[in-house]
Design a protein around this motif. Structure first.
Motif, PDB file in Angstrom:
ATOM      1  N   SER A  21       0.840  -1.199   0.000  1.00 45.11           N
ATOM      2  CA  SER A  21       0.000   0.000   0.000  1.00 45.11           C
ATOM      3  C   SER A  21       0.875   1.249   0.000  1.00 45.11           C
ATOM      4  N   LEU A  22       0.280   2.323  -0.429  1.00 45.58           N
ATOM      5  CA  LEU A  22       0.954   3.609  -0.522  1.00 45.58           C
ATOM      6  C   LEU A  22       0.961   4.306   0.829  1.00 45.58           C
ATOM      7  N   THR A  65       7.486  12.851  -2.060  1.00 47.97           N
ATOM      8  CA  THR A  65       7.990  11.882  -1.092  1.00 47.97           C
ATOM      9  C   THR A  65       6.865  10.907  -0.794  1.00 47.97           C
ATOM     10  N   PHE A  66       7.190   9.614  -0.778  1.00 49.75           N
ATOM     11  CA  PHE A  66       6.178   8.601  -0.478  1.00 49.75           C
ATOM     12  C   PHE A  66       6.859   7.355   0.054  1.00 49.75           C
ATOM     13  N   GLY A  67       6.046   6.442   0.547  1.00 47.27           N
ATOM     14  CA  GLY A  67       6.540   5.155   0.999  1.00 47.27           C
ATOM     15  C   GLY A  67       5.655   4.055   0.464  1.00 47.27           C
ATOM     16  N   VAL A  68       6.175   2.847   0.510  1.00 53.75           N
ATOM     17  CA  VAL A  68       5.417   1.656   0.158  1.00 53.75           C
ATOM     18  C   VAL A  68       5.443   0.753   1.385  1.00 53.75           C
ATOM     19  N   ARG A  69       4.246   0.373   1.866  1.00 54.93           N
ATOM     20  CA  ARG A  69       4.144  -0.514   3.023  1.00 54.93           C
ATOM     21  C   ARG A  69       3.820  -1.922   2.530  1.00 54.93           C
ATOM     22  N   PHE A  70       4.536  -2.894   3.071  1.00 56.73           N
ATOM     23  CA  PHE A  70       4.356  -4.291   2.694  1.00 56.73           C
ATOM     24  C   PHE A  70       3.470  -4.995   3.717  1.00 56.73           C
ATOM     25  N   SER A  71       2.994  -6.167   3.364  1.00 52.00           N
ATOM     26  CA  SER A  71       2.057  -6.900   4.222  1.00 52.00           C
ATOM     27  C   SER A  71       2.668  -7.254   5.584  1.00 52.00           C
ATOM     28  N   SER A  73       4.294  -5.229   7.350  1.00 51.37           N
ATOM     29  CA  SER A  73       4.399  -3.898   7.979  1.00 51.37           C
ATOM     30  C   SER A  73       5.730  -3.205   7.747  1.00 51.37           C
ATOM     31  N   SER A  74       6.657  -3.828   7.030  1.00 50.97           N
ATOM     32  CA  SER A  74       7.888  -3.131   6.665  1.00 50.97           C
ATOM     33  C   SER A  74       7.558  -2.103   5.582  1.00 50.97           C
ATOM     34  N   ARG A  75       8.486  -1.200   5.354  1.00 52.71           N
ATOM     35  CA  ARG A  75       8.235  -0.168   4.353  1.00 52.71           C
ATOM     36  C   ARG A  75       9.530   0.237   3.673  1.00 52.71           C
ATOM     37  N   ARG A  76       9.364   0.857   2.514  1.00 49.78           N
ATOM     38  CA  ARG A  76      10.460   1.496   1.790  1.00 49.78           C
ATOM     39  C   ARG A  76      10.033   2.930   1.527  1.00 49.78           C
ATOM     40  N   CYS A  77      10.974   3.849   1.721  1.00 46.50           N
ATOM     41  CA  CYS A  77      10.672   5.269   1.542  1.00 46.50           C
ATOM     42  C   CYS A  77      11.443   5.813   0.340  1.00 46.50           C
ATOM     43  N   PHE A  78      10.794   6.716  -0.377  1.00 40.19           N
ATOM     44  CA  PHE A  78      11.355   7.251  -1.612  1.00 40.19           C
ATOM     45  C   PHE A  78      11.168   8.763  -1.680  1.00 40.19           C
ATOM     46  N   MET A  79      12.144   9.395  -2.300  1.00 40.42           N
ATOM     47  CA  MET A  79      12.054  10.804  -2.680  1.00 40.42           C
ATOM     48  C   MET A  79      12.148  10.826  -4.194  1.00 40.42           C
ATOM     49  N   VAL A  80      11.315  11.645  -4.822  1.00 38.61           N
ATOM     50  CA  VAL A  80      11.220  11.659  -6.276  1.00 38.61           C
ATOM     51  C   VAL A  80      11.684  13.012  -6.804  1.00 38.61           C
ATOM     52  N   GLU A  81      12.502  12.943  -7.840  1.00 37.79           N
ATOM     53  CA  GLU A  81      12.920  14.129  -8.584  1.00 37.79           C
ATOM     54  C   GLU A  81      12.471  13.945 -10.032  1.00 37.79           C
ATOM     55  N   ILE A  82      11.630  14.847 -10.499  1.00 38.30           N
ATOM     56  CA  ILE A  82      11.156  14.822 -11.878  1.00 38.30           C
ATOM     57  C   ILE A  82      12.014  15.789 -12.684  1.00 38.30           C
ATOM     58  N   ALA A 179      24.669   2.521 -11.014  1.00 38.61           N
ATOM     59  CA  ALA A 179      25.709   1.586 -11.455  1.00 38.61           C
ATOM     60  C   ALA A 179      25.178   0.611 -12.510  1.00 38.61           C
ATOM     61  N   GLY A 180      23.942   0.812 -12.955  1.00 40.23           N
ATOM     62  CA  GLY A 180      23.385  -0.023 -14.021  1.00 40.23           C
ATOM     63  C   GLY A 180      22.624  -1.254 -13.563  1.00 40.23           C
ATOM     64  N   ARG A 181      22.467  -1.440 -12.263  1.00 36.06           N
ATOM     65  CA  ARG A 181      21.703  -2.588 -11.757  1.00 36.06           C
ATOM     66  C   ARG A 181      20.219  -2.283 -11.813  1.00 36.06           C
ATOM     67  N   ARG A 182      19.442  -3.275 -12.217  1.00 30.29           N
ATOM     68  CA  ARG A 182      17.989  -3.100 -12.345  1.00 30.29           C
ATOM     69  C   ARG A 182      17.276  -3.617 -11.088  1.00 30.29           C
ATOM     70  N   THR A 183      16.201  -2.908 -10.727  1.00 27.86           N
ATOM     71  CA  THR A 183      15.414  -3.291  -9.559  1.00 27.86           C
ATOM     72  C   THR A 183      14.003  -2.739  -9.706  1.00 27.86           C
ATOM     73  N   ARG A 184      13.118  -3.238  -8.919  1.00 33.54           N
ATOM     74  CA  ARG A 184      11.741  -2.729  -8.840  1.00 33.54           C
ATOM     75  C   ARG A 184      11.512  -2.147  -7.450  1.00 33.54           C
ATOM     76  N   LEU A 185      10.507  -1.290  -7.345  1.00 30.33           N
ATOM     77  CA  LEU A 185      10.235  -0.640  -6.072  1.00 30.33           C
ATOM     78  C   LEU A 185       9.614  -1.588  -5.068  1.00 30.33           C
ATOM     79  N   ALA A 186       8.896  -2.579  -5.552  1.00 34.24           N
ATOM     80  CA  ALA A 186       8.242  -3.552  -4.647  1.00 34.24           C
ATOM     81  C   ALA A 186       8.194  -4.913  -5.307  1.00 34.24           C
TER      82      ALA A 186
END
Length: 186
Positions: A21-22, A65-71, A73-82, A179-186
């Protein structure tokens, strides 16, 4: 408009998932330490950046700025630059705005553990959305020239191409770190 486009895309992507969830910026702020919550702009980070023997204080205000909460209850936080492609990537003078200056400030903030002391976060990543591949590559090259002691360096930043991101959405997109490594936000 591009910030709103990103936010709408993020909202849509997360509504389609029941395992994550957001966490909106206002909810993140409500969990900040009391001293940060009382600031006029609790999302601004002030950090000293050194360049050619001079240190300058820079204020960082992310576009989003936003976060993603996982089932669990852990989370990841992000800052966005457009990035609209209008700001120079590099400049000789640190007093002038540039993408490299902004990235150096984020690296310095991470090294100073601003995310822990100011926000109470264990970690964060900076998402950079840019209009084209050559500009993204130039940013990554500039990033590799920046160094900051005790920083995670290029892994702090995740890059996306605006049109590709629009097609897949921020959650399903394969972001690429400095560094060229690929990943997803969740």
């Amino acid at each position: 408009m591009e910030i709103i486009d990103f936010q709408v895309s993020l909202d849509r992507a997360l509504r389609q998932r029941d395992d994550i969830s957001l966490i909106r910026s206002d909810e993140l702020i409500s969990e900040f330490p009391k001293q940060t919550r009382s600031m006029r702009n609790p999302l601004i980070m002030r950090v000293g950046v050194s360049h050619n023997g001079k240190t300058q204080e820079i204020g960082l205000v992310p576009d989003l700025t936003f976060g993603v909460r996982f089932s669990d209850s852990s989370r990841r936080c992000f800052m966005v630059e457009i990035d609209r492609g209008t700001m120079p990537i590099m400049r000789a003078d640190l007093a002038q705005t540039s993408v490299a200056r902004k990235m150096q400030a984020y690296l310095a903030a991470h090294s100073a553990k601003k995310h822990e002391t100011q926000f109470g976060w264990k970690a964060f990543r900076v998402l950079i959305v840019t209009p084209d591949r050559s500009r993204a590559q130039s940013m990554k090259e500039a990033l590799l020239r920046l160094s900051e002691a005790r920083s995670i360096g290029p892994a702090l930043f995740l890059f996306a191409l605006r049109d590709e991101l629009r097609a897949s959405g921020p959650i399903a997109y394969d972001w690429e770190d400095g560094a060229g490594r690929r990943t997803r936000l969740a």
